[in-house]
Design a protein around this motif. Structure first.
Motif, mmCIF file in Angstrom:
data_model
loop_
_atom_site.group_PDB
_atom_site.id
_atom_site.type_symbol
_atom_site.label_atom_id
_atom_site.label_comp_id
_atom_site.label_asym_id
_atom_site.label_seq_id
_atom_site.Cartn_x
_atom_site.Cartn_y
_atom_site.Cartn_z
ATOM 1 N N GLY A 199 62.423 -2.775 -33.898
ATOM 2 C CA GLY A 199 62.890 -2.497 -32.545
ATOM 3 C C GLY A 199 61.745 -2.089 -31.641
ATOM 4 O O GLY A 199 61.627 -2.539 -30.503
ATOM 5 N N ASN A 249 60.285 2.448 -25.955
ATOM 6 C CA ASN A 249 61.682 2.882 -25.983
ATOM 7 C C ASN A 249 61.784 4.284 -26.571
ATOM 8 O O ASN A 249 61.442 4.526 -27.724
ATOM 9 C CB ASN A 249 62.482 1.872 -26.831
ATOM 10 C CG ASN A 249 63.961 2.123 -26.792
ATOM 11 O OD1 ASN A 249 64.417 3.233 -27.079
ATOM 12 N ND2 ASN A 249 64.712 1.116 -26.409
ATOM 13 N N LEU A 286 71.195 -12.135 -31.058
ATOM 14 C CA LEU A 286 71.083 -11.047 -30.097
ATOM 15 C C LEU A 286 70.041 -10.050 -30.595
ATOM 16 O O LEU A 286 70.350 -8.961 -31.081
ATOM 17 C CB LEU A 286 72.451 -10.364 -29.953
ATOM 18 C CG LEU A 286 72.609 -9.564 -28.671
ATOM 19 C CD1 LEU A 286 72.748 -10.504 -27.478
ATOM 20 C CD2 LEU A 286 73.830 -8.666 -28.752
ATOM 21 N N VAL A 287 68.776 -10.434 -30.491
ATOM 22 C CA VAL A 287 67.691 -9.596 -31.009
ATOM 23 C C VAL A 287 67.200 -8.709 -29.868
ATOM 24 O O VAL A 287 66.333 -9.091 -29.092
ATOM 25 C CB VAL A 287 66.550 -10.497 -31.548
ATOM 26 C CG1 VAL A 287 65.410 -9.656 -32.079
ATOM 27 C CG2 VAL A 287 67.074 -11.401 -32.647
ATOM 28 N N GLN A 288 67.788 -7.504 -29.803
ATOM 29 C CA GLN A 288 67.451 -6.600 -28.693
ATOM 30 C C GLN A 288 67.284 -5.181 -29.196
ATOM 31 O O GLN A 288 67.860 -4.812 -30.223
ATOM 32 C CB GLN A 288 68.589 -6.616 -27.664
ATOM 33 C CG GLN A 288 68.694 -7.894 -26.909
ATOM 34 C CD GLN A 288 69.940 -7.906 -26.051
ATOM 35 O OE1 GLN A 288 70.716 -6.962 -26.045
ATOM 36 N NE2 GLN A 288 70.137 -8.990 -25.321
ATOM 37 N N PRO A 289 66.520 -4.376 -28.495
ATOM 38 C CA PRO A 289 66.285 -3.000 -28.961
ATOM 39 C C PRO A 289 67.574 -2.211 -29.187
ATOM 40 O O PRO A 289 67.641 -1.410 -30.116
ATOM 41 C CB PRO A 289 65.457 -2.385 -27.827
ATOM 42 C CG PRO A 289 64.803 -3.538 -27.165
ATOM 43 C CD PRO A 289 65.737 -4.689 -27.291
ATOM 44 N N GLU A 290 68.591 -2.433 -28.360
ATOM 45 C CA GLU A 290 69.833 -1.669 -28.498
ATOM 46 C C GLU A 290 70.463 -1.883 -29.867
ATOM 47 O O GLU A 290 71.044 -0.972 -30.451
ATOM 48 C CB GLU A 290 70.856 -2.074 -27.429
ATOM 49 C CG GLU A 290 70.508 -1.641 -26.015
ATOM 50 C CD GLU A 290 69.386 -2.464 -25.421
ATOM 51 O OE1 GLU A 290 68.591 -1.913 -24.655
ATOM 52 O OE2 GLU A 290 69.299 -3.673 -25.758
ATOM 53 N N LEU A 323 59.607 -4.716 -30.211
ATOM 54 C CA LEU A 323 60.155 -5.419 -29.049
ATOM 55 C C LEU A 323 59.952 -4.611 -27.781
ATOM 56 O O LEU A 323 59.722 -5.166 -26.705
ATOM 57 C CB LEU A 323 61.660 -5.664 -29.244
ATOM 58 C CG LEU A 323 62.073 -6.553 -30.416
ATOM 59 C CD1 LEU A 323 63.577 -6.554 -30.547
ATOM 60 C CD2 LEU A 323 61.580 -7.966 -30.194
ATOM 61 N N GLN A 324 60.072 -3.269 -27.950
ATOM 62 C CA GLN A 324 59.937 -2.410 -26.772
ATOM 63 C C GLN A 324 59.207 -1.142 -27.202
ATOM 64 O O GLN A 324 59.851 -0.134 -27.532
ATOM 65 C CB GLN A 324 61.342 -2.057 -26.269
ATOM 66 C CG GLN A 324 61.424 -1.921 -24.773
ATOM 67 C CD GLN A 324 62.853 -1.619 -24.347
ATOM 68 O OE1 GLN A 324 63.387 -0.572 -24.687
ATOM 69 N NE2 GLN A 324 63.444 -2.529 -23.600
ATOM 70 N N ARG A 352 79.943 -5.642 -29.671
ATOM 71 C CA ARG A 352 79.153 -4.479 -29.266
ATOM 72 C C ARG A 352 80.034 -3.255 -29.063
ATOM 73 O O ARG A 352 79.715 -2.151 -29.496
ATOM 74 C CB ARG A 352 78.359 -4.794 -27.995
ATOM 75 C CG ARG A 352 77.003 -5.390 -28.352
ATOM 76 C CD ARG A 352 76.473 -6.376 -27.391
ATOM 77 N NE ARG A 352 76.220 -5.804 -26.068
ATOM 78 C CZ ARG A 352 76.053 -6.526 -24.991
ATOM 79 N NH1 ARG A 352 76.139 -7.831 -25.052
ATOM 80 N NH2 ARG A 352 75.838 -5.949 -23.832
ATOM 81 N N GLN A 375 80.113 -11.661 -29.013
ATOM 82 C CA GLN A 375 79.036 -10.674 -28.946
ATOM 83 C C GLN A 375 79.457 -9.473 -28.095
ATOM 84 O O GLN A 375 79.211 -8.322 -28.451
ATOM 85 C CB GLN A 375 77.754 -11.299 -28.386
ATOM 86 C CG GLN A 375 77.060 -12.211 -29.389
ATOM 87 C CD GLN A 375 75.845 -12.922 -28.799
ATOM 88 O OE1 GLN A 375 75.720 -13.057 -27.578
ATOM 89 N NE2 GLN A 375 74.945 -13.380 -29.654
ATOM 90 N N LYS A 384 58.603 -10.705 -34.453
ATOM 91 C CA LYS A 384 59.492 -11.335 -33.474
ATOM 92 C C LYS A 384 60.651 -12.058 -34.147
ATOM 93 O O LYS A 384 61.798 -11.883 -33.775
ATOM 94 C CB LYS A 384 58.671 -12.309 -32.623
ATOM 95 C CG LYS A 384 59.389 -12.714 -31.344
ATOM 96 C CD LYS A 384 58.417 -13.185 -30.293
ATOM 97 C CE LYS A 384 58.075 -14.634 -30.545
ATOM 98 N NZ LYS A 384 57.555 -15.307 -29.346
#
Lengths: 22, 186, 606
Positions: B160, B167, B131-135, B163-164, B104, B100, C520
């Motif tokens: 995205g 952002n 890796l479920v993240q806003p980035e 999640l945030q 990236r 990971q 989610k």
């Protein structure tokens, strides 16, 4: 680990499908 | 079972799952045979880790010098090495994190170099590995927009944002998607 | 010990008559109502807007169909819609004929007449109506007793006549007593005769010839055949048919094949329309229809249909039509299962496959244009300087430019194409929220539903930003009825008209499939909600984006109809307060158009 490796190795085929579809 | 190559082979009637299982057994066997240490552990191999780290570091150095194509080559090689040389019994958590981390950086290099489709594949890989993240969604939206996949870009952007919600980059991308879609739809 | 059978055929006609009546009356009523009232409701033509859209599309649909398709559709429709000569109607007519025959037989039967005569009717004897008063009865009796009194008889009458008149006199006296004297009256009311209980016979209402020595083996044999052969056969056929089809109407073998594909699906493999078609080609329904063909054949047929090609070795077009027609139920079944397995990608691609099959258009970035009639594919792909993928974009050009873009020279054909393009409904989201009927917000563990307000519009119309619609137009009724069942509002919308689909083997209506997923984990939460009712009257409004320049002057929100879709949520709100994000996908089954795909936030507050 093997599953990870399989998923990694499928990238090439996925790319081909995307090119064909899009 | 082939005694010489020490590999199993499936009969023709075998289904996909069986074939996958057999492949796994074969690669495990192939990794076990050259293993010299009788007390091997899940601990990642020192040599391979060093090799991978060296390749990766040289990639980063290239990037700092703005030599992006070389950087990409080195980072990709590092990932290849990690995938190919590591034994299947080495700790999964370590392998995953290493992958990971390297992915990236590779993705950012791909985006800089304009290889959006490759970046998209790697981004999907990151998502599939949890890796479920806003980035990730920021980059995925960007790649999809550059590829002209406007509907999909908006969908990823919205995910995205869920999640945030605050952002800023995602909010900006959302507006960009809306603007381009408005033109797309006349 | 001894059974009296209906020797004189007095009773069994009535028995049969009653049975016939019990069956015929409801059947006749239902068939009559279906014949006279069924038409209008079924066609959904109650709404002017729907009618206009349907008329425009039906004409072009008819013109674009090829001969083989027309023949096939007519044959299919005839077998379904022969209202006059259906089996049921024939049965009703035969039933009533039998009824009339029985009535005639009863009328002519002497035995029945004889029994009827034996029935004691005091009113008839006295010559008064049943509603006669006591005074009328008394006066009638007095008159008749004078006429029939034995002492008043003429001497010239014969002994038989005298006996007859005396009998008459006795009957009249009895009749009078039956209506006036208390005891006699009681007798009459209880036993039907003033003298008290008459002889009553009990028997079996079966004509004797059926149980005679000669006929009885035949009867026994008939019973045997009925009970041990016909009945088990019918029951087993019905049972196996029920068991072999799932609730959604697909074969259990097909369903289990789909589940197998879904469960073994690798997330690394990208779902494509080709993959879905491959899954479809293994359906049991196809094997039952055409046992001599293979899955590869079916796959080729479906691909041929989608690409409007002729690569299959099977030259009989009806085979292709039947295979394609079956895909409708198969795809719905697959969609349902995919939602059950919670796979969003497969559900979405299944709906894309649906569109490809209905319109016979392959899945390309240009599908929206390719679904239109008369488009010259070569010219279109070579020509466009500015990338045109959508109908909305197409309509930013003037008609003359569009004819060049699409490669259509003929004016009539251009008109056709523009008519179809402008009548393809697009959905625009105005407002989406979670609502709990009767409450102002979503509280923990409540049962909210998703309320979606949308605008159905034509690709030709100018875009109207959602903010232009005042809140008053988006409000829900707050009465008790609404709180009890908030989904009723969707039933008030008219049925969607028949679609433009000249390549699909049967007339069909558009539907919108609503999917709900959790942001989610990006997985679908529940089975799809199919919306078949929506008003398309906005499509008939003249609001051409090429002509309307200023929304402030040319737009009145009240002229437009706001559509509502309400999606029930399969699970209650979470127990804790917070924000939960859902993704709602609403796709058309029949057209390539702008479908809805948006995020709604469920704000759970105390």
């Amino acid at each position: 680990n093997q599953a990870l490796s399989r998923r990694y190795n499928s990238i090439f085929k996925r790319k081909e499908v995307c090119i064909k579809e899009w | 079972y082939d005694v010489n190559s020490k590999r199993l082979k499936c009969t023709d009637e075998a289904d996909e799952n069986l074939q996958t299982n057999v492949d796994q057994v074969n690669s495990l066997t192939a990794a076990l045979i050259p293993e010299t240490n009788p007390n091997f552990t899940p601990q990642p191999h020192e040599d391979i880790s060093k090799l991978v780290k060296n390749l990766f570091d040289s990639g980063l150095k290239n990037a700092k010098q703005n030599k992006f194509p070389e950087a990409l080559k080195n980072v990709s090689l590092a990932i290849e090495m990690a995938q190919r040389k590591r034994a299947p019994w080495e700790a999964f958590a370590v392998q995953l994190q290493e992958l990971q981390f390297m992915l990236r950086h590779k993705i950012d290099l791909l985006l800089v170099l304009g290889k959006y489709l490759d970046a998209l594949q790697d981004l999907d890989m990151l998502l599939n590995t949890g890796l479920v993240q806003p980035e990730v969604f920021i980059r995925k939206t960007d790649a999809l927009l550059k590829l002209g996949r406007l509907d999909q870009a908006r969908i990823e952007c919205e995910r995205g944002l869920s999640l945030q919600p605050q952002n800023t980059k995602l909010k900006a991308l959302n507006l960009e998607c809306a603007r381009r879609l408005a033109d797309f739809n006349g | 010990q001894s059974y009296e059978y209906d020797e004189s055929s007095e009773t069994w006609p009535f028995f049969l008559l009653t049975l016939l009546f019990m069956v015929l009356v409801p059947l006749t009523v239902s068939q009559a109502s279906r014949l006279f009232f069924g038409q209008a409701v079924e066609n959904g033509e109650e709404n002017n807007g729907q009618r206009q859209v349907q008329k425009a599309l039906a004409r072009i649909d008819d013109e674009m169909m090829d001969e083989e398709m027309r023949t096939f559709r007519q044959a299919y429709q005839k077998s379904k819609k022969s209202k006059i000569w259906s089996k049921r109607n024939v049965m009703v007519v035969v039933g009533w004929a039998l009824f009339a025959a029985l009535v005639q037989r009863i009328r002519n039967s002497e035995a029945i007449e004889a029994s009827a005569i034996g029935v004691f009717d005091p009113y008839a004897l006295l010559g008064v109506t049943a509603s006669a008063s006591d005074r009328d009865i008394k006066s009638a009796y007095r008159k008749l007793s004078v006429k029939f009194h034995p002492d008043k008889l003429a001497k010239s009458l014969s002994s038989e006549e005298r006996a007859r008149i005396e009998e008459m006199y006795v009957q009249i006296s009895k009749a009078y007593e039956a209506l006036t004297d208390e005891i006699t009256k009681a007798n009459y009311l209880t036993y039907g005769h003033p003298d008290g209980p008459q002889t009553v016979s009990h028997g079996i209402a079966i004509p004797s010839f059926l149980v005679d020595r000669a006929a009885s083996p035949v009867v026994v044999l008939a019973y045997l055949v009925l009970l041990s052969i016909v009945l088990p056969y019918l029951v087993s056929k019905w049972w196996s048919r029920t068991r072999s089809f799932t609730k959604k109407g697909i074969h259990v073998k097909t369903a289990s094949h789909f589940v197998d594909r879904l469960v073994n699906y690798k997330p690394s493999e990208i779902v494509t329309v080709d993959l879905i078609v491959k899954w479809l080609s293994d359906a049991e329904e196809f094997k039952i229809l055409f046992p001599q063909l293979t899955s590869a054949d079916f796959e080729q047929l479906i691909h041929d249909h989608i690409n409007r090609a002729e690569n299959s070795t099977i030259k009989d077009k009806t085979v292709r039509f039947r295979v394609v027609g079956k895909c409708h139920s198969l795809l719905h079944g697959l969609l349902d299962l995919a939602c059950g397995i919670r796979n969003t990608e497969i559900a979405i691609v299944t709906l894309e496959t649906f569109k490809c099959i209905v319109q016979a258009v392959p899945p390309t970035p240009y599908s929206q244009i390719m679904q239109l009639p008369n488009v010259d594919k070569q010219k279109f792909l070579q020509g466009s300087v500015d990338e045109i993928h959508t109908l909305g974009k197409l309509f930013t050009y003037k008609d003359e430019e569009i004819s060049k873009i699409l490669g259509i020279d003929d004016e009539h054909k251009l008109k056709q194409t523009l008519a179809v393009a402008s009548n393809i409904p697009q959905l625009k989201l105005i407002k989406a929220e979670f609502l709990v009927p009767g409450e102002s917000q979503v509280s923990p563990s409540s049962t909210p539903h998703i309320s979606i307000k949308l605008l159905v519009r034509s690709p030709q119309q100018k875009n109207i930003p959602p903010e232009r619609f005042p809140e008053s137009m988006l409000e829900e009724p707050q009465d008790f009825e609404f709180q009890q069942n908030p989904f009723n509002i969707m039933e008030t919308e008219p049925l969607m008209p028949y679609s433009y689909a000249p390549f699909f083997p049967s007339k069909r209506r558009n539907a919108f499939c609503c999917l709900v997923a959790l942001q989610k984990d990006a997985k679908i939460l529940q089975t799809p909600v199919i919306v078949q009712r929506m008003s398309l009257e906005n499509l008939t409004k003249n609001f051409d984006k090429r002509e309307i320049k200023d929304l402030d002057t040319d737009f009145t929100p009240e002229d437009w109809k706001i559509g509502t879709i309400k999606i029930p949520l399969g699970q209650p709100a979470p127990d804790e307060t917070g924000d939960v994000y859902f993704r709602v996908i609403i796709k058309s089954t029949d057209y390539f158009t702008t479908d809805l795909d948006f995020t709604v936030n469920m704000q759970v507050r105390d």
